[in-house]
Design an enzyme around this catalytic site. Structure first.
Site, short mmCIF file in Angstrom:
data_model
loop_
_atom_site.label_atom_id
_atom_site.label_comp_id
_atom_site.label_asym_id
_atom_site.label_seq_id
_atom_site.Cartn_x
_atom_site.Cartn_y
_atom_site.Cartn_z
CB ILE A 66 -3.19 9.43 10.07
CG1 ILE A 66 -2.82 8.70 11.05
CG2 ILE A 66 -2.13 10.16 9.16
CD1 ILE A 66 -2.26 9.51 12.10
N GLY A 85 0.84 -1.18 0.19
CA GLY A 85 -0.14 -0.02 -0.02
C GLY A 85 0.87 1.12 0.09
CB SER A 128 -6.12 1.18 13.68
OG SER A 128 -6.98 2.08 14.06
CB ALA A 156 -12.42 -8.01 13.84
NE ARG A 158 -4.78 5.60 -3.08
CZ ARG A 158 -6.03 5.13 -2.20
NH1 ARG A 158 -6.15 5.91 -1.39
NH2 ARG A 158 -6.21 3.93 -2.23
CG ASN A 168 0.72 1.23 4.68
OD1 ASN A 168 -0.04 1.92 5.54
ND2 ASN A 168 0.63 1.62 3.59
CE LYS A 201 -5.93 -1.47 10.09
NZ LYS A 201 -4.61 -1.55 9.44
CE1 TYR A 260 -9.05 0.24 9.04
CE2 TYR A 260 -9.36 0.98 11.33
CZ TYR A 260 -8.44 0.94 10.29
OH TYR A 260 -7.63 1.75 10.02
CG ASP A 306 -6.15 -8.30 -4.47
OD1 ASP A 306 -5.96 -7.86 -3.38
OD2 ASP A 306 -7.12 -8.84 -5.00
P1 NAP Z 1 -4.91 5.18 1.96
O1 NAP Z 1 -4.77 6.59 1.53
O2 NAP Z 1 -6.70 4.88 2.00
O3 NAP Z 1 -4.03 4.17 1.17
C1 NAP Z 1 -4.36 2.73 1.18
C2 NAP Z 1 -3.13 2.16 0.47
O4 NAP Z 1 -3.53 0.81 0.31
C3 NAP Z 1 -3.09 2.51 -1.10
O5 NAP Z 1 -1.75 2.50 -1.36
C4 NAP Z 1 -3.75 1.38 -1.61
O6 NAP Z 1 -3.34 1.06 -3.15
C5 NAP Z 1 -3.51 0.21 -0.81
N1 NAP Z 1 -4.08 -0.79 -1.01
C6 NAP Z 1 -5.91 -1.10 -0.59
N2 NAP Z 1 -6.30 -2.43 -0.96
C7 NAP Z 1 -4.90 -3.06 -1.37
C8 NAP Z 1 -5.01 -4.35 -1.99
N3 NAP Z 1 -6.17 -4.92 -2.08
N4 NAP Z 1 -3.79 -4.76 -2.39
C9 NAP Z 1 -2.52 -4.03 -2.14
N5 NAP Z 1 -2.46 -2.63 -1.93
C10 NAP Z 1 -3.89 -2.28 -1.43
O7 NAP Z 1 -4.86 4.65 3.36
P2 NAP Z 1 -3.99 5.19 4.76
O8 NAP Z 1 -4.88 6.00 5.49
O9 NAP Z 1 -2.89 5.81 4.26
O10 NAP Z 1 -3.91 3.98 5.50
C11 NAP Z 1 -2.58 2.95 5.46
C12 NAP Z 1 -2.61 2.07 6.60
O11 NAP Z 1 -2.86 2.76 7.95
C13 NAP Z 1 -3.99 1.07 6.73
O12 NAP Z 1 -3.60 -0.17 7.07
C14 NAP Z 1 -4.86 1.81 7.47
O13 NAP Z 1 -5.92 0.88 8.30
C15 NAP Z 1 -4.10 2.35 8.57
N6 NAP Z 1 -4.44 3.31 9.35
C16 NAP Z 1 -4.77 4.60 8.92
C17 NAP Z 1 -5.45 5.56 9.81
C18 NAP Z 1 -5.96 6.93 9.40
O14 NAP Z 1 -6.52 7.59 10.00
N7 NAP Z 1 -5.98 7.30 7.81
C19 NAP Z 1 -5.45 5.41 11.31
C20 NAP Z 1 -5.39 4.23 11.48
C21 NAP Z 1 -4.64 3.09 10.81
P3 NAP Z 1 -4.28 1.68 -4.28
O15 NAP Z 1 -3.80 3.26 -4.20
O16 NAP Z 1 -3.47 1.09 -5.63
O17 NAP Z 1 -5.40 1.57 -4.03
#
Ligand code: NAP
Length: 253
Positions: free
Chosen positions: A194, A12, A148, A163, A15, A96, A165, A161, A69
């Site tokens: 975030i 991931g 998370s 479960a 982004r 991630n 994490k 979500y 994937d």
């Molecule tokens: P995000 O901006 O939505 O980015 C998600 C990333 O995961 C993207 O690069 C996406 O790739 C990739 N992805 C999604 N499904 C995938 C799949 N099936 N195979 C391969 N890659 C996949 O998310 P984020 O906010 O940066 O979150 C990153 C991590 O931090 C996640 O695990 C999330 O649960 C955790 N987190 C986030 C927050 C928050 O507040 N943002 C808080 C706690 C934990 P594509 O661009 O190609 O779709």
């Protein structure tokens, strides 16, 4: 002093938090003298991947995107093999990739449950399984799983979500115990709220409510998470394993 680059795989990486982690691992400052070559995995956006390769890659650091994937073990094995061939090995894995499909349990569909468990939790199994043999045989590895705070305290509307994490946290501690004697550390970072695409759709009222529960009164940014991941991959963290580090502005103290 390390004389050669470490080699990292980040799922991931196109982004948000993943992109910041790719940058951090590729930067000189993340680990003192340590540079990482990075293979990042993404699911959809080819243009984003090409941009990151161009923006972050340099003469000193290889940055290579792989479209796969993360829910498929077969894809994970193929991708890790291809990454190892390009980078010459793997020292660091950052799990991630993640999604949300929020709904109250009363309304949650089986698909919403399965999709979140597969992307968030099964992918961690897939990529860890695909790298662990290499790390065991070289007697070195640093694995950081992005959990998370929701996996620690729960959240209404996010049973799937939470479960996934909480599952990552149990997985982390178990694998950390299995591989500690091989100089492989496995830790979690648990972000709070975030600013990324994942949280962009919150309305003003939801944001205001959230901020009431954050003692530091701001949402975090992806770099707040990436710096802690960089630390856990650095020699300064060599004696830390099986831990969950919350990076949440004080939400879960
Ligand atoms: P995000 O901006 O939505 O980015 C998600 C990333 O995961 C993207 O690069 C996406 O790739 C990739 N992805 C999604 N499904 C995938 C799949 N099936 N195979 C391969 N890659 C996949 O998310 P984020 O906010 O940066 O979150 C990153 C991590 O931090 C996640 O695990 C999330 O649960 C955790 N987190 C986030 C927050 C928050 O507040 N943002 C808080 C706690 C934990 P594509 O661009 O190609 O779709």
């Amino acid at each position: 002093m390390q004389s050669k680059n470490k080699r990292a795989i980040v799922t991931g990486g196109t982004r948000g938090i993943g992109k910041a982690i790719v940058k951090e691992l590729a930067s000189k400052s993340c680990c003192g003298v340590l540079f990482s070559d990075v293979a990042f995995i993404y699911n959809s956006c080819d243009e984003c991947a090409a941009e990151i390769e161009k923006e972050i890659g340099s003469l000193d650091t290889k940055i290579i995107g792989f479209k796969a994937d993360a829910t498929s073990l077969e894809d994970a094995q193929e991708t890790v093999n291809a990454a190892i061939e390009k980078l010459g090995g793997v020292d660091i894995l950052i799990n991630n990739a993640g999604i949300t499909r929020d709904n109250l349990l009363l309304r949650m569909s089986e698909k919403e449950w399965d999709d979140v468990i597969n992307v968030n939790l099964k992918s961690v199994f897939n990529y860890t399984k695909a790298v662990i043999k290499h790390m065991v045989s070289q007697r070195y590895g640093r694995i950081v799983n992005i959990a998370s705070v929701v996996g620690l305290i729960g959240n209404a509307g996010q049973a799937n979500y939470a479960a996934s994490k909480a599952g990552i946290i149990g997985f982390t501690k178990s694998v950390a115990r299995e591989v500690a004697s091989r100089n492989i550390t496995v830790n979690c970072v648990a972000p709070g709220f975030i600013e990324t695409d994942m949280t962009r759709n919150l309305n003003d009222k939801q944001r205001e409510l959230l901020l009431q529960n954050i003692p530091m009164k701001r949402m975090g940014n992806p770099e707040d998470i990436a710096r802690v991941v960089g630390f856990l991959c650095s020699p300064d963290a060599d004696y830390i394993t099986g831990q969950v580090i919350a990076v949440d502005g004080g939400m879960t103290m």
